[in-house]
Design an enzyme around this catalytic site. Sequence first.
Site, PDB file in Angstrom:
ATOM      1  N   SER A 120       0.791  -1.119  -0.012  1.00 30.98           N
ATOM      2  CA  SER A 120      -0.012   0.073  -0.031  1.00 30.98           C
ATOM      3  C   SER A 120       0.772   1.320   0.059  1.00 30.98           C
ATOM      4  O   SER A 120       1.904   1.463  -0.841  1.00 30.98           O
ATOM      5  CB  SER A 120      -0.963   0.018   1.360  1.00 30.98           C
ATOM      6  N   HIS A 231      -7.929  -5.027  -2.012  1.00 31.51           N
ATOM      7  CA  HIS A 231      -6.505  -4.358  -1.290  1.00 31.51           C
ATOM      8  C   HIS A 231      -6.037  -5.798  -0.592  1.00 31.51           C
ATOM      9  O   HIS A 231      -4.727  -5.662  -0.786  1.00 31.51           O
ATOM     10  CB  HIS A 231      -6.643  -3.282  -0.547  1.00 31.51           C
TER      11      HIS A 231
END
Length: 256
Positions: A120, A231
Amino acid sequence: MDFINRKRMPIDLASHIGEEVTYEVDHLKVKGLMLSPKEKVQRIVIYLRGGKGKVGRVRTGRLLQFSDPHTLVFGPYYRGNNGSEGRDEFSGNDLHDVTQAMDILKYLYPEAYVHLVGFSRGGLQGLLTFQYLPADSYIIWGGVSDLHLMYEERVDLRGMLRRMVGHPKKNLDAYEKREALQYIDENSPPILIIHGGKDKQVGIHQGYYLAEYLERIGHRYETFYQMQEGHVPRPEALKEVLEVIHKWMDCIENNK
């Protein structure tokens, strides 16, 4: 050269010792979590966390995903987080928290292979540091490769970015300094790009953007896209990702 403090953590592991370590960076005391194997250290994995503050914080379970009996895994908290002094600068001087830790670990284990994993927000941290470190490869997982893209995509994070970095028009220099691709060339360590097709936190176009650039400059890279995942992959998909990562590291080392 060593860490200035090691605090044994209540982590019950048969193969590793868990410690919260403190080290000095830019006259600040910065902390991180380290899992050291009880066997000889042959590989070092630096895990660069995502998020900010308590969101995405370094956890034992996450570090264990990259471990094996001969692998040391270290996750810097970044300055301003989890008891570390200073202020998180979102890929500013907090990059030194990565490079200093790497210097210490390579001094302690000079023969070990080194791989960075940037998840991320940590994707950008890694892209800005991996080519300057004695790294054998870099794995960017659901990672940010361009801060301008992130600013445009994540309207909900614009306030945080303006506080930590500035406005992309008013503080253009701060954003240009964080344009990681300008520092990567064909001689940089190989990169594995992992991304989910349904990632709403960091859109998959961030992975495409990086891959297109690496292809253009003739850099060695591979991609692993899971088009039905977000994600954070679901359990079966996560297992698949980790197998890919471990095979990648083995392949890199076996071809050295």
